[in-house]
Write a protein that holds these residues in place. Structure first.
Motif, PDB file in Angstrom:
ATOM      1  N   LEU A   7       0.918  -1.022  -0.099  1.00 14.30           N
ATOM      2  CA  LEU A   7      -0.224  -0.095  -0.077  1.00 14.30           C
ATOM      3  C   LEU A   7       0.869   1.227   0.243  1.00 14.30           C
ATOM      4  O   LEU A   7       1.756   1.525   0.947  1.00 14.30           O
ATOM      5  N   ALA A   8       0.808   1.943  -1.110  1.00 15.23           N
ATOM      6  CA  ALA A   8       1.738   3.368  -1.321  1.00 15.23           C
ATOM      7  C   ALA A   8       1.016   4.364  -1.841  1.00 15.23           C
ATOM      8  O   ALA A   8       1.580   4.998  -2.562  1.00 15.23           O
ATOM      9  N   GLY A  10      -0.797   6.752  -0.139  1.00 13.85           N
ATOM     10  CA  GLY A  10      -1.070   7.969   0.852  1.00 13.85           C
ATOM     11  C   GLY A  10      -0.116   9.256   0.156  1.00 13.85           C
ATOM     12  O   GLY A  10       0.865   8.891  -0.332  1.00 13.85           O
ATOM     13  N   GLN A  71      -5.157   3.734  -7.159  1.00 19.90           N
ATOM     14  CA  GLN A  71      -5.947   4.045  -6.199  1.00 19.90           C
ATOM     15  C   GLN A  71      -6.267   5.571  -6.335  1.00 19.90           C
ATOM     16  O   GLN A  71      -5.498   6.376  -5.615  1.00 19.90           O
ATOM     17  N   GLN A  74      -8.530   7.893  -1.916  1.00 20.41           N
ATOM     18  CA  GLN A  74      -8.320   7.060  -0.753  1.00 20.41           C
ATOM     19  C   GLN A  74      -9.441   6.881   0.026  1.00 20.41           C
ATOM     20  O   GLN A  74     -10.020   7.866   0.644  1.00 20.41           O
ATOM     21  N   ALA A  80      -8.158   0.289  -0.825  1.00 22.42           N
ATOM     22  CA  ALA A  80      -6.633   0.384  -1.530  1.00 22.42           C
ATOM     23  C   ALA A  80      -6.414  -1.047  -2.250  1.00 22.42           C
ATOM     24  O   ALA A  80      -6.183  -1.428  -3.543  1.00 22.42           O
ATOM     25  N   ASN A  99       3.086  -2.375   3.956  1.00 23.11           N
ATOM     26  CA  ASN A  99       2.818  -0.864   3.760  1.00 23.11           C
ATOM     27  C   ASN A  99       3.961  -0.316   3.307  1.00 23.11           C
ATOM     28  O   ASN A  99       5.185  -0.523   3.651  1.00 23.11           O
ATOM     29  N   GLY A 100       3.864   0.470   2.377  1.00 18.34           N
ATOM     30  CA  GLY A 100       5.069   1.224   1.523  1.00 18.34           C
ATOM     31  C   GLY A 100       5.708   2.475   2.432  1.00 18.34           C
ATOM     32  O   GLY A 100       6.697   2.718   2.089  1.00 18.34           O
ATOM     33  N   ILE A 151     -10.138  -6.785  14.640  1.00 19.07           N
ATOM     34  CA  ILE A 151      -9.450  -5.548  14.878  1.00 19.07           C
ATOM     35  C   ILE A 151     -10.191  -4.317  15.171  1.00 19.07           C
ATOM     36  O   ILE A 151     -10.910  -4.372  14.225  1.00 19.07           O
ATOM     37  N   SER A 169      -0.036  -4.444  12.684  1.00 20.55           N
ATOM     38  CA  SER A 169       1.162  -3.600  12.309  1.00 20.55           C
ATOM     39  C   SER A 169       0.600  -3.064  10.917  1.00 20.55           C
ATOM     40  O   SER A 169       1.355  -2.310  10.253  1.00 20.55           O
ATOM     41  N   GLY A 170      -0.359  -3.609  10.407  1.00 28.12           N
ATOM     42  CA  GLY A 170      -1.009  -3.217   9.033  1.00 28.12           C
ATOM     43  C   GLY A 170      -0.357  -4.195   8.195  1.00 28.12           C
ATOM     44  O   GLY A 170      -0.460  -3.828   6.834  1.00 28.12           O
TER      45      GLY A 170
HETATM   46  C1  UD1 Z   1      -3.899   1.196   9.664  1.00 33.21           C
HETATM   47  C2  UD1 Z   1      -4.769   0.046  10.247  1.00 33.21           C
HETATM   48  C3  UD1 Z   1      -4.481  -0.055  11.456  1.00 33.21           C
HETATM   49  C4  UD1 Z   1      -3.074  -0.417  11.838  1.00 33.21           C
HETATM   50  C5  UD1 Z   1      -2.237   0.829  11.120  1.00 33.21           C
HETATM   51  C6  UD1 Z   1      -0.804   0.229  11.305  1.00 33.21           C
HETATM   52  C7  UD1 Z   1      -6.901   0.046   8.919  1.00 33.21           C
HETATM   53  C8  UD1 Z   1      -8.240   0.211   8.618  1.00 33.21           C
HETATM   54  N1  UD1 Z   1      -6.215   0.236  10.055  1.00 33.21           N
HETATM   55  O1  UD1 Z   1      -4.339   2.525  10.127  1.00 33.21           O
HETATM   56  O2  UD1 Z   1      -5.259  -1.326  12.107  1.00 33.21           O
HETATM   57  O3  UD1 Z   1      -2.750  -0.285  13.395  1.00 33.21           O
HETATM   58  O4  UD1 Z   1      -2.670   0.880   9.872  1.00 33.21           O
HETATM   59  O5  UD1 Z   1      -0.051   1.393  10.888  1.00 33.21           O
HETATM   60  O6  UD1 Z   1      -6.318  -0.579   8.011  1.00 33.21           O
HETATM   61  N2  UD1 Z   1      -3.461   3.726   2.140  1.00 33.21           N
HETATM   62  C9  UD1 Z   1      -3.555   3.640   0.980  1.00 33.21           C
HETATM   63  N3  UD1 Z   1      -4.971   3.879   0.394  1.00 33.21           N
HETATM   64  C10 UD1 Z   1      -5.964   4.264   1.307  1.00 33.21           C
HETATM   65  C11 UD1 Z   1      -5.582   4.440   2.608  1.00 33.21           C
HETATM   66  C12 UD1 Z   1      -4.475   4.215   3.161  1.00 33.21           C
HETATM   67  O7  UD1 Z   1      -3.008   3.354  -0.014  1.00 33.21           O
HETATM   68  O8  UD1 Z   1      -7.067   4.705   0.880  1.00 33.21           O
HETATM   69  C13 UD1 Z   1      -1.856   3.235   2.496  1.00 33.21           C
HETATM   70  C14 UD1 Z   1      -1.339   4.415   3.365  1.00 33.21           C
HETATM   71  O9  UD1 Z   1      -0.691   5.306   2.462  1.00 33.21           O
HETATM   72  C15 UD1 Z   1      -0.608   3.834   4.293  1.00 33.21           C
HETATM   73  C16 UD1 Z   1      -1.334   2.453   4.400  1.00 33.21           C
HETATM   74  O10 UD1 Z   1      -2.249   2.203   3.720  1.00 33.21           O
HETATM   75  O11 UD1 Z   1       0.861   3.529   3.388  1.00 33.21           O
HETATM   76  C17 UD1 Z   1      -2.046   2.628   6.082  1.00 33.21           C
HETATM   77  O12 UD1 Z   1      -3.053   3.635   5.911  1.00 33.21           O
HETATM   78  P1  UD1 Z   1      -3.044   4.388   6.879  1.00 33.21           P
HETATM   79  O13 UD1 Z   1      -4.166   5.709   6.852  1.00 33.21           O
HETATM   80  O14 UD1 Z   1      -1.887   5.223   7.751  1.00 33.21           O
HETATM   81  O15 UD1 Z   1      -3.713   3.588   8.143  1.00 33.21           O
HETATM   82  P2  UD1 Z   1      -4.080   3.781   9.813  1.00 33.21           P
HETATM   83  O16 UD1 Z   1      -5.289   4.549   9.880  1.00 33.21           O
HETATM   84  O17 UD1 Z   1      -2.727   4.008  10.271  1.00 33.21           O
END
Ligand code: UD1
Ligand code: CA
Length: 453
Positions: A7-8, A10, A71, A74, A80, A99-100, A151, A169-170
């Motif tokens: 996932l990258a 953001g 994507q 977001q 994603a 995660n990226g 979760i 950790s995602g």
């Molecule tokens: C997410 C997890 C959470 C976890 C955390 C760890 C979910 C709902 N929650 O939360 O349980 O503890 O990661 O860091 O998954 N991204 C996309 N497109 C989107 C949304 C996100 O590519 O539409 C990417 C972001 O760029 C990022 C990653 O996914 O690299 C995680 O997204 P982020 O919004 O940081 O998730 P959290 O809310 O932190």
């Protein structure tokens, strides 16, 4: 054998940058490239990155190292991964989600999570960590037997759930078919109105499938990067890993906490790296070298037994036994032979210097081909540029170039020629010739007395 989805998409607002977060660099390598490389090292056959914010810039920076899905809006981590459904369907087996912005994840951890996932016969395995402060993270909710139930995101959690310190950790391992099925059932019914990838666990459980958690031992591996302070913290950890791996391969480092070595650098055994050295990606150093303090090497190829002190070498090759520095500047496209001396305040550019040649001090050699065992006096200059074009200087073997010689190129000097000090050479010199190209000296005797009268 598995598929990896990263996932990258953001933006990374907190980086306060024109550049998407996922291509900021740690030890010279973009964040997401670390994750791609860890996937491949773990044995991923197919890797796909989901990009969104400034997708073209991300793709261009990372290059053709993986496939991409876009994507454009977001709408959450589940949304994603939905963008990768065709890719996931095309490859049976397991899908690892990473995660990226989490560059410290290792191939070893990915493999252990997959092993655990397979041995448990899980449909989904989430990689978890125990944190002192779990604020902001999704929490792992387990039943009283210790089995994973779901979760819950921090924003959606009850006070009781917020006390849980095991976090998501995602990163996950999924059975690919189960993942595709669960994604199709996601809804955005939560505090953020997003499609949560985390909800797939509950969906799979409701289908009677098995879900588990793999807790990692080194919490550093799941550090996500959101701002420049975290970027720095990750770089410290990564730099220590890189430096330690070189030390374990037989490289001595003095004050390693001051030594910056990027990824993709090889260093031979018994080489010593002194303090404040910077070695950029693409550099290769042989055995038994000394890379003296304050040196910078960028895409340099350094053969065995070379010693370099306080010098800069860019995109050039230095052969065995050669000595460089202090304060030498070797600019791109130079090939320096064996047992050469490139001394203090010597600048080389786009030149070949053959074996045994000595360029000891205060000299500029550009666009030149120099033979074997040539001796350059102090202050030699190749005048390779006439203000419009650049020209080459060629100097044969065993020549002696007197101090303060200028070569107004194009110039060819044959083998075994001698050039008198202070000469400005504007014409070719045949081999075995002594060339003197300076005004004759005039001595006016008693001149001082006459002036004083
Ligand atoms: C997410 C997890 C959470 C976890 C955390 C760890 C979910 C709902 N929650 O939360 O349980 O503890 O990661 O860091 O998954 N991204 C996309 N497109 C989107 C949304 C996100 O590519 O539409 C990417 C972001 O760029 C990022 C990653 O996914 O690299 C995680 O997204 P982020 O919004 O940081 O998730 P959290 O809310 O932190
Ligand atoms: Ca996050």
């Amino acid at each position: 054998m598995f598929t990896s989805v990263i996932l990258a998409a953001g933006m990374g607002t907190r980086m306060k940058s024109e550049m998407p977060k996922v291509i900021h660099r740690v030890c010279g390598k973009p964040l997401t490239k670390w994750v791609i490389d860890a996937s491949k090292e773990a044995g991923a056959d197919n890797v796909l990155a989901i990009v969104g914010h400034k997708a073209d810039m991300v793709k261009e920076t990372l290059g053709e190292v993986c496939e991409y899905a876009i994507q454009s809006e977001q709408k959450g981590t589940g949304h994603a991964v939905m963008q990768a459904v065709d890719f996931i369907k095309a490859h049976k087996g397991s899908t690892v989600i990473l995660n990226g912005d989490t560059p410290l994840i290792t191939a070893d951890t990915i493999n252990k999570a997959i092993e655990y996932h397979n041995s448990e016969g899980n449909s989904a395995t989430v990689i978890t960590a125990i944190l002192d402060d779990a604020t902001g993270y999704g929490r792992i909710v387990r039943d009283n037997k210790g089995d994973v139930l779901k979760i819950v995101e921090h924003k959606d959690a009850t006070d009781e759930e917020r006390k849980i310190n095991e976090i998501n950790s995602g990163m996950y391992v999924f059975d690919s078919e189960s993942l595709v099925g669960a994604l199709s059932e996601l809804t955005p019914n939560n505090a953020q109105g997003e499609y949560y990838l985390t909800d797939t666990l509950e969906i799979l459980l409701s289908q009677g499938r098995k879900v588990g958690a793999y807790a990692i031992s080194d919490n550093d591996e799941i550090r996500g990067i959101n701002d420049r302070v975290q970027l720095w913290e990750a770089e410290k950890i990564m730099q220590e890993r890189i430096n330690k791996s070189h030390m374990k391969n037989g490289v001595t480092m003095r004050l390693p906490e001051t030594i910056m070595i990027e990824s993709d650098v090889t260093i031979g055994a018994d080489t010593i790296i002194e303090p404040n050295v910077s070695i950029k990606a693409g550099t290769t150093i042989g055995k038994n070298c000394v890379i003296g303090e304050g040196t910078k090497l960028d895409k340099a190829i350094i053969h065995d037994n070379v010693d370099i002190l306080k010098s800069v070498i860019l995109n050039s090759e230095i052969d065995e036994g050669t000595h460089v520095g202090p304060f030498a500047y070797v600019r791109p496209n130079c090939k320096v032979g064996k047992d050469v001396k490139v001394g203090d305040f010597v600048e080389l550019k786009n030149s070949t210097i053959d074996d045994g040649t000595k360029i000891s001090h205060l000299t500029y050699i550009g666009d030149s081909d120099v033979g074997k065992a040539v001796n350059f006096g102090c202050g030699t200059v190749t005048c390779n540029y006439d203000g419009k074009n650049k020209y080459r200087t060629t100097i044969g073997d065993n020549c002696f170039v007197g101090c303060n010689t200028n070569f107004v190129s194009p110039i060819n000097v044959g083998d075994n020629a001698y050039i008198a000090a202070g000469s400005t050479i504007t014409e070719d010199i045949p081999s075995k010739t002594l060339s003197i190209a300076r005004a004759r000296q005039v001595n006016k005797e008693d001149w001082t007395d006459k002036r004083n009268k």
